[in-house]
Design a protein around this motif. Sequence first.
Motif, short mmCIF file in Angstrom:
data_model
loop_
_atom_site.label_atom_id
_atom_site.label_comp_id
_atom_site.label_asym_id
_atom_site.label_seq_id
_atom_site.Cartn_x
_atom_site.Cartn_y
_atom_site.Cartn_z
N ILE A 5 0.86 -1.18 0.00
CA ILE A 5 0.00 0.00 0.00
C ILE A 5 0.90 1.23 0.00
N VAL A 6 0.52 2.22 -0.79
CA VAL A 6 1.19 3.52 -0.73
C VAL A 6 0.17 4.56 -0.29
N ARG A 7 0.68 5.61 0.33
CA ARG A 7 -0.19 6.71 0.71
C ARG A 7 0.58 8.01 0.56
N GLY A 8 -0.15 9.12 0.49
CA GLY A 8 0.51 10.41 0.38
C GLY A 8 -0.50 11.52 0.15
N ASN A 9 0.01 12.67 -0.22
CA ASN A 9 -0.82 13.85 -0.46
C ASN A 9 -0.31 14.59 -1.70
N THR A 10 -1.17 15.42 -2.26
CA THR A 10 -0.67 16.38 -3.23
C THR A 10 0.07 17.45 -2.43
N LYS A 11 1.10 18.03 -3.02
CA LYS A 11 1.95 18.97 -2.27
C LYS A 11 1.21 20.24 -1.85
N ASP A 12 0.09 20.53 -2.52
CA ASP A 12 -0.71 21.69 -2.11
C ASP A 12 -1.60 21.38 -0.91
N GLY A 184 -10.77 22.78 2.40
CA GLY A 184 -9.99 23.91 1.90
C GLY A 184 -9.53 23.77 0.46
N ALA A 185 -9.83 22.60 -0.16
CA ALA A 185 -9.44 22.40 -1.56
C ALA A 185 -10.14 23.43 -2.44
N THR A 186 -9.43 23.97 -3.41
CA THR A 186 -10.00 24.99 -4.30
C THR A 186 -10.91 24.35 -5.34
N ASP A 187 -11.81 25.15 -5.88
CA ASP A 187 -12.68 24.68 -6.96
C ASP A 187 -11.84 24.21 -8.15
N GLU A 188 -10.74 24.91 -8.39
CA GLU A 188 -9.86 24.56 -9.51
C GLU A 188 -9.28 23.16 -9.33
N ALA A 189 -8.84 22.84 -8.12
CA ALA A 189 -8.27 21.51 -7.84
C ALA A 189 -9.33 20.43 -8.00
#
Length: 296
Positions: A5-12, A184-189
């Motif tokens: 399994i891998v996990r992580g986040n987008t850097k933003d 908090g994610a933007t509409d663009e994302a």
Amino acid sequence: MKDYIVRGNTKDGYIRFFGADTKETVNTAHNMHKTSPVATAAIGRLLTAASMMGAMLKSEDDIITLQMSGGGPLGKVVAVADCNANVKGYVGNPFLDIPLNKNGKLDVGGAIGTEGSLIVIRDFGLKEPYIGKTPLVSGEIGDDLTSYFAVSEQVPSVVGLGVLVDRDYTCKCAGGFIIQVMPGATDEAITKLEENIKKVKSVTELLDSGKTIEDIIADVLCGFELDFSEKKETKYYCNCSKERVEKVLITLGEKELTDIIEQDKKAELSCHFCDKVYNFNEEELRNLLKNAKEEN
């Protein structure tokens, strides 16, 4: 290669992700339960999802259980995972054989049915576990978990799961991903993610073409900078033991244990998750009856 399994986040910080390669886990389940192709696909998808959701758990003693029951001929499908991504599961009717769906694929949705619920039980070692329950959407498991995260946990998510069964009925490849939008994610994302999802092929198609889980996550999150923070092993593991089965027998109560002793003078129980059989002779049953009386 071991399953992982891998996990992580987008850097933003707008999106977190989990991915799993579970071919060997699914093959272990297939070999253990002698599952038909459609049963392998169903239990394989749920095991894959449970392994990733297990990786979300915080404490060593935390357990997550996924149960699907939709009124279909496959019966109940269950998967259980711990925080170390050890996972186990079973299906009600492992030998089920039904026609392919209209797209020529294994009909997991038809096997599970849609007249029922997905139940997620999170046991954190407290007095009462947290239980989330949502109606089934399609019985295809990925859609149902996507709905569960949105409705029960209020986390917008995309769940992709896939199991490809080979001609010899073994699992050729299996895996999946869970992508979750953070507060908090933007509409663009969000728009970018939605557009990517529309373009991405099925998990099985991508795995069969030679792509890794990391490659698939990169496709789903194309245009985002990714930070892979953890990679850990996942495997099929059943922690049953004679001591655990003894506890189950004690919970039957004095009357039922007495009836078993007087009528059968022995008991045979098998584990749902690994099919291991546990036998108890009359002397062992009488000791358990004594323990049951002491507990009362």
